[in-house]
Write an enzyme that holds these catalytic residues in place. Sequence first.
Site, short mmCIF file in Angstrom:
data_model
loop_
_atom_site.label_atom_id
_atom_site.label_comp_id
_atom_site.label_asym_id
_atom_site.label_seq_id
_atom_site.Cartn_x
_atom_site.Cartn_y
_atom_site.Cartn_z
N ASP A 170 -3.36 19.52 9.32
CA ASP A 170 -1.91 19.30 9.38
C ASP A 170 -1.54 18.20 10.39
O ASP A 170 -0.59 18.35 11.16
CB ASP A 170 -1.17 20.58 9.72
CG ASP A 170 -1.38 21.69 8.71
OD1 ASP A 170 -2.01 21.43 7.67
OD2 ASP A 170 -0.91 22.82 8.95
N ASP A 191 -5.17 19.05 4.60
CA ASP A 191 -3.72 18.88 4.39
C ASP A 191 -3.12 17.98 5.47
O ASP A 191 -2.05 18.27 6.01
CB ASP A 191 -3.02 20.24 4.39
CG ASP A 191 -3.52 21.18 3.32
OD1 ASP A 191 -4.07 20.70 2.30
OD2 ASP A 191 -3.40 22.41 3.50
#
Length: 340
Positions: A170, A191
Amino acid sequence: MENMRNSNIFILFSFLILIFRFSNALDCSSPPKVIDVNQSGQGGSFTTIQSAIDSIPEPNTQWTHIRISAGIYIENVVIDQNTPCIFLEGTGSYSTIIQGSKHKKSGLRDAVTFVSLADDIVAKDIAFENTYNHPSFAHVNVADVIPALAAEVRGNRIAFYNCSFKGVQDTLWNNTGLHYYNHCYIQGAVDFIYGDGQSIYQKCTIKFTRGIDEPNKDGIITAQKRHSPDSTTGFVFKECNITGTNDKAQLGRAYGPYSKVIIANSYLSNVVQPEGWSNWEKAVEHLTYVEVNNTGPGAENSKHVKWMKTLSENELKSFLDISYVDKDGWIAKQRSVNNF
């Protein structure tokens, strides 16, 4: 009764003033006010970036140019939503570094090195890093990797030039709003570009890596969160270099049920997994994943998922044109006012 009426009028008048001041803040008056940050405090400058930001009155209505000298600034920086119109300028993404290591299994806002919540924010020549999951720091193993963000970007008319974002999971949270990234470097493994922003990444390097002495494990580059068919959000990568080290990465997986990612005119290395994308258990007919005019071994998409979309020439142009994030010319205006 008369006193109560007067009191209500005063409250209404005060509220209208606040609205007027806030609307003016979006126009960002010029010339810019200049603030300097230097870790030595030389010349009366601020020694931390956060103290320089905190010195700006709220709600801010004037462009404020914060010049940050070279150095590693170990701090967590927050730009509040009532402090728009800020231009952060470092000396280069290899020399001006904002670095943190906060992490949390819930409450992501507390796990971010740089948080930008206001409209009209520009950053240039700065690195944003979260070192928590980085294997070279020897305090995690692959099983312990959790969200530890380099930056959260929320707000409209946000632009980054020659900046870098480094993390593992992230890394860059494009939360909401209109964002533009030019000649930036974005690094991570899981991600690491995600959220529900409407963003263009132009001439950026996107690198899948877990860092020095990285463990062997595949990853995911994007997780776009478009949530409805009426939403205009999406991630557009154009003229980018998508690369990586060791293992393979998916170009993206569907964080939202209408996830949208477009990759065009870019170089894709062999870091790309054969299937290319994942629906993450979302209905594939609602997803918009597009690859067009790319080169490199990863651009060979014959084995990629069969539900990738094909856009018409006009549809593709509507995403690749800068107007996708900039219908009002705000990018040119920001550059002109701040003289870069």
